[in-house]
Design a protein around this motif. Structure first.
Motif, PDB file in Angstrom:
ATOM      1  N   PRO A  82       4.335   8.049  -4.419  1.00  0.00           N
ATOM      2  CA  PRO A  82       3.669   7.120  -3.502  1.00  0.00           C
ATOM      3  C   PRO A  82       4.628   6.089  -2.916  1.00  0.00           C
ATOM      4  O   PRO A  82       4.379   5.554  -1.850  1.00  0.00           O
ATOM      5  N   GLY A  83       5.741   5.842  -3.574  1.00  0.00           N
ATOM      6  CA  GLY A  83       6.712   4.885  -3.075  1.00  0.00           C
ATOM      7  C   GLY A  83       7.571   5.423  -1.950  1.00  0.00           C
ATOM      8  O   GLY A  83       8.383   4.704  -1.384  1.00  0.00           O
ATOM      9  N   ASP A  84       7.378   6.707  -1.591  1.00  0.00           N
ATOM     10  CA  ASP A  84       8.169   7.317  -0.527  1.00  0.00           C
ATOM     11  C   ASP A  84       7.573   7.087   0.859  1.00  0.00           C
ATOM     12  O   ASP A  84       8.147   7.507   1.850  1.00  0.00           O
ATOM     13  N   SER A  85       6.414   6.424   0.949  1.00  0.00           N
ATOM     14  CA  SER A  85       5.767   6.196   2.237  1.00  0.00           C
ATOM     15  C   SER A  85       6.601   5.253   3.096  1.00  0.00           C
ATOM     16  O   SER A  85       7.188   4.301   2.609  1.00  0.00           O
ATOM     17  N   ASN A  86       6.621   5.526   4.387  1.00  0.00           N
ATOM     18  CA  ASN A  86       7.340   4.643   5.317  1.00  0.00           C
ATOM     19  C   ASN A  86       6.534   3.378   5.549  1.00  0.00           C
ATOM     20  O   ASN A  86       5.314   3.414   5.657  1.00  0.00           O
ATOM     21  N   GLY A  87       7.230   2.265   5.613  1.00  0.00           N
ATOM     22  CA  GLY A  87       6.584   1.006   5.953  1.00  0.00           C
ATOM     23  C   GLY A  87       5.802   0.376   4.827  1.00  0.00           C
ATOM     24  O   GLY A  87       5.033  -0.547   5.053  1.00  0.00           O
ATOM     25  N   ASN A  88       5.974   0.861   3.611  1.00  0.00           N
ATOM     26  CA  ASN A  88       5.199   0.287   2.517  1.00  0.00           C
ATOM     27  C   ASN A  88       5.728  -1.083   2.126  1.00  0.00           C
ATOM     28  O   ASN A  88       6.794  -1.517   2.541  1.00  0.00           O
ATOM     29  N   GLU A  89       4.945  -1.744   1.328  1.00  0.00           N
ATOM     30  CA  GLU A  89       5.275  -3.062   0.803  1.00  0.00           C
ATOM     31  C   GLU A  89       5.391  -2.923  -0.706  1.00  0.00           C
ATOM     32  O   GLU A  89       4.558  -2.267  -1.332  1.00  0.00           O
ATOM     33  N   VAL A  90       6.431  -3.527  -1.290  1.00  0.00           N
ATOM     34  CA  VAL A  90       6.656  -3.382  -2.723  1.00  0.00           C
ATOM     35  C   VAL A  90       6.959  -4.740  -3.337  1.00  0.00           C
ATOM     36  O   VAL A  90       7.759  -5.511  -2.806  1.00  0.00           O
ATOM     37  N   TYR A  91       6.290  -4.997  -4.461  1.00  0.00           N
ATOM     38  CA  TYR A  91       6.610  -6.140  -5.307  1.00  0.00           C
ATOM     39  C   TYR A  91       7.237  -5.592  -6.576  1.00  0.00           C
ATOM     40  O   TYR A  91       6.630  -4.754  -7.246  1.00  0.00           O
ATOM     41  N   ASN A  92       8.437  -6.046  -6.909  1.00  0.00           N
ATOM     42  CA  ASN A  92       9.069  -5.709  -8.192  1.00  0.00           C
ATOM     43  C   ASN A  92       8.982  -6.936  -9.073  1.00  0.00           C
ATOM     44  O   ASN A  92       9.429  -8.019  -8.677  1.00  0.00           O
ATOM     45  N   PHE A  93       8.403  -6.773 -10.258  1.00  0.00           N
ATOM     46  CA  PHE A  93       8.221  -7.861 -11.214  1.00  0.00           C
ATOM     47  C   PHE A  93       9.063  -7.570 -12.447  1.00  0.00           C
ATOM     48  O   PHE A  93       8.825  -6.579 -13.136  1.00  0.00           O
ATOM     49  N   ALA A  94      10.056  -8.419 -12.715  1.00  0.00           N
ATOM     50  CA  ALA A  94      10.924  -8.264 -13.884  1.00  0.00           C
ATOM     51  C   ALA A  94      10.597  -9.367 -14.878  1.00  0.00           C
ATOM     52  O   ALA A  94      10.644 -10.549 -14.545  1.00  0.00           O
ATOM     53  N   PHE A  95      10.248  -8.974 -16.102  1.00  0.00           N
ATOM     54  CA  PHE A  95       9.815  -9.917 -17.133  1.00  0.00           C
ATOM     55  C   PHE A  95      10.986 -10.466 -17.947  1.00  0.00           C
ATOM     56  O   PHE A  95      11.913  -9.736 -18.273  1.00  0.00           O
ATOM     57  N   THR A  96      10.883 -11.734 -18.294  1.00  0.00           N
ATOM     58  CA  THR A  96      11.736 -12.342 -19.308  1.00  0.00           C
ATOM     59  C   THR A  96      10.839 -12.595 -20.510  1.00  0.00           C
ATOM     60  O   THR A  96       9.822 -13.277 -20.392  1.00  0.00           O
ATOM     61  N   PRO A 128      -7.522  -2.252  -5.833  1.00  0.00           N
ATOM     62  CA  PRO A 128      -6.309  -2.923  -5.373  1.00  0.00           C
ATOM     63  C   PRO A 128      -6.572  -4.269  -4.696  1.00  0.00           C
ATOM     64  O   PRO A 128      -7.554  -4.435  -3.972  1.00  0.00           O
ATOM     65  N   THR A 129      -5.698  -5.210  -4.993  1.00  0.00           N
ATOM     66  CA  THR A 129      -5.638  -6.502  -4.313  1.00  0.00           C
ATOM     67  C   THR A 129      -4.175  -6.915  -4.287  1.00  0.00           C
ATOM     68  O   THR A 129      -3.373  -6.411  -5.069  1.00  0.00           O
ATOM     69  N   ASN A 130      -3.841  -7.810  -3.394  1.00  0.00           N
ATOM     70  CA  ASN A 130      -2.473  -8.302  -3.340  1.00  0.00           C
ATOM     71  C   ASN A 130      -2.201  -9.199  -4.546  1.00  0.00           C
ATOM     72  O   ASN A 130      -3.079  -9.943  -4.982  1.00  0.00           O
ATOM     73  N   PRO A 131      -0.986  -9.144  -5.068  1.00  0.00           N
ATOM     74  CA  PRO A 131      -0.638 -10.021  -6.189  1.00  0.00           C
ATOM     75  C   PRO A 131      -0.802 -11.498  -5.789  1.00  0.00           C
ATOM     76  O   PRO A 131      -0.466 -11.873  -4.666  1.00  0.00           O
ATOM     77  N   PRO A 132      -1.297 -12.318  -6.686  1.00  0.00           N
ATOM     78  CA  PRO A 132      -1.530 -13.738  -6.387  1.00  0.00           C
ATOM     79  C   PRO A 132      -0.263 -14.576  -6.545  1.00  0.00           C
ATOM     80  O   PRO A 132      -0.176 -15.464  -7.388  1.00  0.00           O
ATOM     81  N   VAL A 133       0.723 -14.272  -5.736  1.00  0.00           N
ATOM     82  CA  VAL A 133       1.988 -15.003  -5.766  1.00  0.00           C
ATOM     83  C   VAL A 133       2.308 -15.497  -4.370  1.00  0.00           C
ATOM     84  O   VAL A 133       1.943 -14.858  -3.382  1.00  0.00           O
ATOM     85  N   SER A 134       2.977 -16.619  -4.297  1.00  0.00           N
ATOM     86  CA  SER A 134       3.354 -17.203  -3.006  1.00  0.00           C
ATOM     87  C   SER A 134       4.861 -17.206  -2.883  1.00  0.00           C
ATOM     88  O   SER A 134       5.567 -17.735  -3.746  1.00  0.00           O
ATOM     89  N   GLU A 135       5.332 -16.605  -1.792  1.00  0.00           N
ATOM     90  CA  GLU A 135       6.770 -16.616  -1.548  1.00  0.00           C
ATOM     91  C   GLU A 135       7.218 -18.030  -1.231  1.00  0.00           C
ATOM     92  O   GLU A 135       6.472 -18.808  -0.626  1.00  0.00           O
ATOM     93  N   PRO A 136       8.430 -18.366  -1.621  1.00  0.00           N
ATOM     94  CA  PRO A 136       8.943 -19.691  -1.277  1.00  0.00           C
ATOM     95  C   PRO A 136       9.133 -19.789   0.232  1.00  0.00           C
ATOM     96  O   PRO A 136       9.388 -18.793   0.906  1.00  0.00           O
TER      97      PRO A 136
END
Length: 138
Positions: A82-96, A128-136
């Motif tokens: 599914p990540g091969d679609s053109n024009g997709n949006e991706v959030y990568n979340f790396a945990f500490t 599905p919903t968008n992640p509840p995060v705000s870009e700086p």
């Protein structure tokens, strides 16, 4: 000695099945536990990527959002993810902290979202919903 070796092998097999991406009862996208203290985010839309980190209240909100997602493991063929679609949006979340490394959330459309865990397993999200995060602000 043979019993000891058999016991060690059984323990290794049990632990490998209980990794953050898979266990024998249910496939899980990741474990977003209370032990996660910080999340580094990379948000990509097309060729633009924004990076930032969250902690505290924002992290708790993201954890609650993730833990309320309904998803199921899907099988994908090489080169057909599914990540091969053109024009997709991706959030990568790396945990500490925590038991797992994080996850990716792929948005191909309003009702076409997926989770990719660090082990390479794909999950289709049924609510599905968008992640509840705000870009700086830039």
């Amino acid at each position: 000695m043979k019993k000891l070796i058999a016991l060690v092998l059984a323990l290794v097999c049990t632990l490998s099945l209980c990794s953050c991406g898979w266990n024998s009862q249910k496939a899980v996208a990741t474990v977003f536990s209370e032990n996660v203290t910080k999340v580094d985010i990379a948000h990509r839309i097309g060729t633009e990527t924004t990076n930032w980190s969250i902690e505290g209240t924002e992290l708790a909100t993201l954890r609650e959002w993730f833990n309320n997602l309904d998803y199921k493991l899907i099988e994908v063929k090489d080169g057909q993810s599914p990540g091969d679609s053109n024009g997709n949006e991706v959030y990568n979340f790396a945990f500490t902290g925590g038991e797992c490394l994080g996850f990716s959330y792929v948005i191909n459309g309003e009702n076409d979202c997926y989770i990719l865990n660090p082990e390479g397993y794909w999950f289709s999200v049924s609510n599905p919903t968008n992640p509840p995060v705000s870009e700086p602000t830039k």
